[in-house]
Design an enzyme around this catalytic site. Structure first.
Site, PDB file in Angstrom:
ATOM      1  N   TYR A  14       0.965  -1.099   0.004  1.00 56.74           N
ATOM      2  CA  TYR A  14       0.027   0.147  -0.159  1.00 56.74           C
ATOM      3  C   TYR A  14       0.834   1.403   0.050  1.00 56.74           C
ATOM      4  CZ  TYR A  14      -4.595  -1.430   0.474  1.00 56.74           C
ATOM      5  OH  TYR A  14      -5.965  -2.047   0.199  1.00 56.74           O
ATOM      6  N   LYS A  66      -1.377  -2.944  15.633  1.00 58.77           N
ATOM      7  CA  LYS A  66      -0.160  -3.413  15.693  1.00 58.77           C
ATOM      8  C   LYS A  66       0.708  -2.298  16.250  1.00 58.77           C
ATOM      9  CE  LYS A  66       1.799  -2.508  11.015  1.00 58.77           C
ATOM     10  NZ  LYS A  66       2.812  -1.460  11.474  1.00 58.77           N
ATOM     11  N   THR A 123       2.637  -7.471  13.691  1.00 58.06           N
ATOM     12  CA  THR A 123       2.905  -7.752  14.851  1.00 58.06           C
ATOM     13  C   THR A 123       3.532  -9.197  14.842  1.00 58.06           C
ATOM     14  OG1 THR A 123       1.066  -6.670  15.517  1.00 58.06           O
ATOM     15  CG2 THR A 123       1.912  -8.322  17.173  1.00 58.06           C
ATOM     16  N   ARG A 149     -21.846   2.827  12.598  1.00 61.04           N
ATOM     17  CA  ARG A 149     -21.286   3.948  12.193  1.00 61.04           C
ATOM     18  C   ARG A 149     -22.180   5.273  12.349  1.00 61.04           C
ATOM     19  NH1 ARG A 149     -15.891   2.877  12.799  1.00 61.04           N
ATOM     20  NH2 ARG A 149     -15.377   0.807  11.526  1.00 61.04           N
ATOM     21  N   CYS A 192      -2.704  -0.922  10.909  1.00 59.86           N
ATOM     22  CA  CYS A 192      -1.566  -0.278  11.580  1.00 59.86           C
ATOM     23  C   CYS A 192      -2.192   0.284  13.237  1.00 59.86           C
ATOM     24  CB  CYS A 192      -1.157   1.056  10.945  1.00 59.86           C
ATOM     25  SG  CYS A 192      -0.358   0.544   9.618  1.00 59.86           S
ATOM     26  N   PHE A 193      -3.299   0.651  13.564  1.00 58.49           N
ATOM     27  CA  PHE A 193      -3.488   1.062  14.797  1.00 58.49           C
ATOM     28  C   PHE A 193      -3.117   0.161  15.806  1.00 58.49           C
ATOM     29  CE2 PHE A 193      -7.009   4.989  13.975  1.00 58.49           C
ATOM     30  CZ  PHE A 193      -5.621   5.693  13.479  1.00 58.49           C
ATOM     31  N   LEU A 208       0.168   8.522   5.601  1.00 58.31           N
ATOM     32  CA  LEU A 208      -0.924   8.758   4.812  1.00 58.31           C
ATOM     33  C   LEU A 208      -2.215   7.726   5.491  1.00 58.31           C
ATOM     34  CD1 LEU A 208      -1.425   5.766   3.050  1.00 58.31           C
ATOM     35  CD2 LEU A 208       0.618   6.680   2.001  1.00 58.31           C
TER      36      LEU A 208
HETATM   37  P1  NAD Z   1       2.227  -4.070   2.694  1.00 62.39           P
HETATM   38  O1  NAD Z   1       1.998  -5.501   3.195  1.00 62.39           O
HETATM   39  O2  NAD Z   1       0.732  -3.848   1.830  1.00 62.39           O
HETATM   40  O3  NAD Z   1       3.363  -4.225   1.789  1.00 62.39           O
HETATM   41  C1  NAD Z   1       4.676  -4.388   2.119  1.00 62.39           C
HETATM   42  C2  NAD Z   1       5.137  -5.253   1.074  1.00 62.39           C
HETATM   43  O4  NAD Z   1       6.570  -5.545   1.248  1.00 62.39           O
HETATM   44  C3  NAD Z   1       4.615  -6.802   0.497  1.00 62.39           C
HETATM   45  O5  NAD Z   1       4.389  -6.452  -0.814  1.00 62.39           O
HETATM   46  C4  NAD Z   1       5.792  -7.433   0.818  1.00 62.39           C
HETATM   47  O6  NAD Z   1       5.911  -8.674  -0.250  1.00 62.39           O
HETATM   48  C5  NAD Z   1       6.917  -6.807   0.566  1.00 62.39           C
HETATM   49  N1  NAD Z   1       8.191  -7.330   1.004  1.00 62.39           N
HETATM   50  C6  NAD Z   1       8.502  -7.986   2.251  1.00 62.39           C
HETATM   51  N2  NAD Z   1       9.665  -8.429   2.490  1.00 62.39           N
HETATM   52  C7  NAD Z   1      10.311  -7.861   1.497  1.00 62.39           C
HETATM   53  C8  NAD Z   1      11.628  -7.952   0.898  1.00 62.39           C
HETATM   54  N3  NAD Z   1      12.744  -8.437   1.744  1.00 62.39           N
HETATM   55  N4  NAD Z   1      11.974  -7.462  -0.388  1.00 62.39           N
HETATM   56  C9  NAD Z   1      11.008  -7.206  -1.175  1.00 62.39           C
HETATM   57  N5  NAD Z   1       9.749  -6.695  -0.812  1.00 62.39           N
HETATM   58  C10 NAD Z   1       9.375  -7.305   0.415  1.00 62.39           C
HETATM   59  O7  NAD Z   1       2.336  -3.067   3.768  1.00 62.39           O
HETATM   60  P2  NAD Z   1       1.912  -1.717   3.951  1.00 62.39           P
HETATM   61  O8  NAD Z   1       0.377  -1.466   4.260  1.00 62.39           O
HETATM   62  O9  NAD Z   1       2.385  -0.987   2.484  1.00 62.39           O
HETATM   63  O10 NAD Z   1       2.829  -0.993   4.938  1.00 62.39           O
HETATM   64  C11 NAD Z   1       4.385  -1.099   4.845  1.00 62.39           C
HETATM   65  C12 NAD Z   1       4.687  -0.172   6.220  1.00 62.39           C
HETATM   66  O11 NAD Z   1       4.277   1.096   5.965  1.00 62.39           O
HETATM   67  C13 NAD Z   1       4.453  -0.980   7.281  1.00 62.39           C
HETATM   68  O12 NAD Z   1       5.416  -0.823   8.332  1.00 62.39           O
HETATM   69  C14 NAD Z   1       3.166   0.017   7.872  1.00 62.39           C
HETATM   70  O13 NAD Z   1       3.158   0.035   9.240  1.00 62.39           O
HETATM   71  C15 NAD Z   1       3.641   1.289   7.256  1.00 62.39           C
HETATM   72  N6  NAD Z   1       2.418   2.338   7.033  1.00 62.39           N
HETATM   73  C16 NAD Z   1       1.351   1.789   6.514  1.00 62.39           C
HETATM   74  C17 NAD Z   1       0.150   2.547   6.125  1.00 62.39           C
HETATM   75  C18 NAD Z   1      -1.024   2.108   5.509  1.00 62.39           C
HETATM   76  O14 NAD Z   1      -1.842   2.627   5.444  1.00 62.39           O
HETATM   77  N7  NAD Z   1      -1.107   0.992   5.046  1.00 62.39           N
HETATM   78  C19 NAD Z   1       0.352   3.891   6.488  1.00 62.39           C
HETATM   79  C20 NAD Z   1       1.425   4.395   6.869  1.00 62.39           C
HETATM   80  C21 NAD Z   1       2.564   3.436   7.315  1.00 62.39           C
HETATM   81  C1  UGA Z   2      -4.247   5.694  10.267  1.00 67.43           C
HETATM   82  C2  UGA Z   2      -3.847   6.954  10.170  1.00 67.43           C
HETATM   83  O1  UGA Z   2      -4.894   8.144  10.035  1.00 67.43           O
HETATM   84  C3  UGA Z   2      -2.648   7.735   9.365  1.00 67.43           C
HETATM   85  O2  UGA Z   2      -2.092   8.865   9.596  1.00 67.43           O
HETATM   86  C4  UGA Z   2      -1.428   6.435   9.414  1.00 67.43           C
HETATM   87  O3  UGA Z   2      -0.482   6.576   8.452  1.00 67.43           O
HETATM   88  C5  UGA Z   2      -2.059   4.969   9.212  1.00 67.43           C
HETATM   89  O4  UGA Z   2      -3.350   4.677  10.111  1.00 67.43           O
HETATM   90  C6  UGA Z   2      -1.082   4.006   9.308  1.00 67.43           C
HETATM   91  O5  UGA Z   2       0.078   4.429   9.917  1.00 67.43           O
HETATM   92  O6  UGA Z   2      -1.330   2.929   8.651  1.00 67.43           O
HETATM   93  P1  UGA Z   2      -5.711   4.433   8.221  1.00 67.43           P
HETATM   94  O7  UGA Z   2      -5.806   3.143   9.107  1.00 67.43           O
HETATM   95  O8  UGA Z   2      -5.563   3.995   6.770  1.00 67.43           O
HETATM   96  O9  UGA Z   2      -4.903   5.557   8.617  1.00 67.43           O
HETATM   97  O10 UGA Z   2      -7.439   4.938   8.347  1.00 67.43           O
HETATM   98  P2  UGA Z   2      -7.970   6.071   9.529  1.00 67.43           P
HETATM   99  O11 UGA Z   2      -8.781   7.246   8.654  1.00 67.43           O
HETATM  100  O12 UGA Z   2      -6.948   6.515  10.454  1.00 67.43           O
HETATM  101  O13 UGA Z   2      -9.040   5.042  10.046  1.00 67.43           O
HETATM  102  C7  UGA Z   2      -8.651   3.872  11.128  1.00 67.43           C
HETATM  103  C8  UGA Z   2      -9.990   3.281  11.676  1.00 67.43           C
HETATM  104  O14 UGA Z   2     -10.441   4.118  12.516  1.00 67.43           O
HETATM  105  C9  UGA Z   2     -11.167   3.113  10.688  1.00 67.43           C
HETATM  106  O15 UGA Z   2     -11.526   1.810  11.040  1.00 67.43           O
HETATM  107  C10 UGA Z   2     -12.096   4.087  10.927  1.00 67.43           C
HETATM  108  O16 UGA Z   2     -13.442   3.752  10.421  1.00 67.43           O
HETATM  109  C11 UGA Z   2     -11.859   4.214  12.151  1.00 67.43           C
HETATM  110  N1  UGA Z   2     -12.069   5.667  12.636  1.00 67.43           N
HETATM  111  C12 UGA Z   2     -11.697   6.673  12.124  1.00 67.43           C
HETATM  112  C13 UGA Z   2     -13.455   5.862  13.700  1.00 67.43           C
HETATM  113  O17 UGA Z   2     -13.920   4.869  14.162  1.00 67.43           O
HETATM  114  N2  UGA Z   2     -13.734   7.088  14.171  1.00 67.43           N
HETATM  115  C14 UGA Z   2     -13.148   8.168  13.691  1.00 67.43           C
HETATM  116  O18 UGA Z   2     -13.493   9.463  13.836  1.00 67.43           O
HETATM  117  C15 UGA Z   2     -12.238   7.971  12.769  1.00 67.43           C
END
Ligand code: NAD
Ligand code: UGA
Length: 457
Positions: A13, A277, A92, A431, A274-275, A161
């Site tokens: 993502y 974990k 996790t 909701r 994420c939240f 994001l």
């Molecule tokens: P994801 O699981 O969607 O993607 C991670 C990718 O890394 C997978 O496709 C996996 O196959 C790949 N990968 C793992 N080991 C690898 C390696 N050795 N070489 C190449 N590829 C490899 O995870 P994500 O949601 O993109 O999250 C990534 C990080 O960003 C996490 O630490 C997460 O906490 C953080 N994060 C996520 C979000 C979100 O909204 N999803 C927002 C902010 C931060």
């Molecule tokens: C969250 C944070 O908002 C991002 O800033 C962060 O980068 C990300 O986690 C991450 O580290 O992965 P995300 O999980 O994509 O983003 O979405 P949110 O909009 O934060 O919603 C999280 C959960 O909280 C959802 O299930 C949503 O429905 C719920 N939520 C949100 C509520 O129940 N009430 C609210 O007022 C807001």
């Protein structure tokens, strides 16, 4: 230092989307996103992208094959990279020491070991994954065991994001945080990264800190956001028994500029990858540092969330005369929030599992996440249908259980839906998304969150 080529390890993502936006804003930089999962890479190279995000398709159409490339992980991509982002998953840990709490950092370490033999001297490493404080230092230590004097500054540049609004958040971020080592090489690397963001992010929103503050800021931001949701959810049961409305309370407190109005929507509970974990990880770090009170405090944010999901589900069962066995229930929404097909840690999964244990017959509908829902519930015994059409999902059901607040659910003809349902027909609005008075007028028994139920007079 002029950055001409960036490699990103991890096409998830965050990696897949973030690099697409950088490619769009910096046509002169070649972006190569690598992943060990060939299916992911094939999807990024197809029309069926692995990530559903408004605006992403258009960016991919502009950049893919121009200066944006998604490729199976191969070492030949590394030697001419000026900068390497780590955007791998940090789930996790499920085994051994810290199981159920700590971050599993194996993918980070594997990434470091994979690039090390091929990295050119001076290449900048950017930690974008969310990691425990001091991970960048561990990465740095691994990378500097190279015996040939090569040096690589390691930066922390956490991503803030949110899914569903990822492109908007990346194009117009509240802030970009860059943590660097406090030496000249570290500061120069931070300036090189800031130079990239500066192409579209206003100067004053790019902020610098030391590496450890940057890593810990990310965990703190998620902990605070989740804490607000748990705090407002902790008011809902009290509202339901005192005739207060949690929506009115959110509005009243949100107008206090010290509190602010965002993230005060009560509901069935937070989900997403994420939240949970990140807070469990924060709690684990506190525990490891000999800070049990702090560990317990943060863990209680997750505890309140689990309680809320259970409370909501128990209410569905109680209000169905204490039995849902054999009853059809329509589940509206499976994604953890609207605007995404992501179902990771979605409250919907917990609710459905519990209802299936009670032997309910579930008809799950969702505009984007049905495929993932099907995968998440695979192999379970019980009667589950996956139905794209909400009208069909609700036909013959005793209740609608709304878990994800998709816009589409506000546009449905609930009079038509009501006519096809078993009676009494109930609406559990996890909701507070559909006007309860309208539903009540139609004839539904309405159970919002944090408000008194609306039952027939
Ligand atoms: P994801 O699981 O969607 O993607 C991670 C990718 O890394 C997978 O496709 C996996 O196959 C790949 N990968 C793992 N080991 C690898 C390696 N050795 N070489 C190449 N590829 C490899 O995870 P994500 O949601 O993109 O999250 C990534 C990080 O960003 C996490 O630490 C997460 O906490 C953080 N994060 C996520 C979000 C979100 O909204 N999803 C927002 C902010 C931060
Ligand atoms: C969250 C944070 O908002 C991002 O800033 C962060 O980068 C990300 O986690 C991450 O580290 O992965 P995300 O999980 O994509 O983003 O979405 P949110 O909009 O934060 O919603 C999280 C959960 O909280 C959802 O299930 C949503 O429905 C719920 N939520 C949100 C509520 O129940 N009430 C609210 O007022 C807001």
């Amino acid at each position: 230092m002029k950055i001409r080529k960036i490699v990103c390890i991890g096409a998830g993502y965050v990696g897949g989307t973030t690099m697409a936006v950088i490619a769009d804003k910096c046509p002169d930089i070649k972006m190569v996103v690598l992943d060990i999962n060939p299916r992911r890479i094939a999807e990024w190279n197809s029309d069926a992208l692995p990530v559903f995000e408004p605006g992403l398709k258009e960016i991919i159409a502009r950049c893919r094959g121009r200066n944006l490339f998604y490729e199976d992980a191969h070492p030949e991509a590394i030697p001419d990279a000026d900068m390497v982002f780590f955007s791998v998953n940090t789930p996790t840990k499920e085994f051994g020491e810290g199981a159920g709490m700590a971050s599993d950092l194996q993918y980070n370490e594997q990434s470091a070991r994979f690039i090390l033999p091929h990295l050119k001297d001076g290449a900048i490493i950017v930690e974008k994954s969310t990691v425990p404080v001091q991970t960048a230092e561990a990465i740095s230590r691994i990378l500097h065991h190279n015996n040939d004097g090569r040096h690589f500054p390691v930066l922390s540049n956490p991503e803030f994001l949110a899914e569903g609004t990822a492109i908007q958040d990346l194009e117009d971020p509240d802030r970009v945080l860059i943590g660097c080592e406090e030496n000249e090489a570290g500061r120069a690397a931070a300036r090189a990264l800031a130079e990239i963001y500066r192409r579209w992010v206003p100067e004053e929103r790019i902020i610098f800190s030391n590496v450890w503050s940057a890593e810990l800021s990310k965990l703190t931001a998620n902990a605070f956001l989740a804490q607000r949701i748990s705090s407002i959810n902790a008011m809902t049961a009290l509202c339901e028994v005192t005739n207060a409305s949690v929506t009115e309370i959110s509005q009243a407190i949100g107008m206090d500029s010290r509190i602010g109005s965002k993230f005060l929507e009560a509901g069935v509970g937070f989900g997403g990858s994420c939240f949970r974990k990140d807070i469990l990880n924060l709690s684990y770090i506190c525990q490891q540092q000999g800070l049990p009170e702090e560990a317990a405090y943060w863990k209680s944010v997750v505890g309140m969330n689990d309680y809320q999901i259970n409370r909501f589900t128990r209410n569905v069962i109680d209000r169905q005369f204490n039995t849902v066995t054999g009853k059809k229930l329509a589940v509206f929404g499976f994604a953890f929030k609207p605007g995404t097909n992501d179902t990771r840690d979605s409250p919907a999964r917990y609710v459905c599992l519990k209802l299936l244990e009670e032997r309910a017959h579930l008809a799950i509908t969702d505009p984007e996440a049905l495929e993932n829902a099907q995968r998440d519930l695979q192999g379970l015994t019980g009667k589950v249908e996956f139905e794209p059409d909400p009208y069909k999902a609700a036909a013959g059901a005793h209740a609608i259980v709304l878990i994800t607040h998709w816009d589409a659910y506000r546009k449905l003809d609930y009079r038509r839906i009501f006519a096809t349902m078993e009676k009494p027909a109930s609406f559990f609005d996890g909701r507070n998304w559909i006007d309860p008075h309208t539903l009540h007028e139609i004839g539904f028994h309405v159970y919002p969150i944090g408000k008194s139920p609306l039952l027939p007079d």
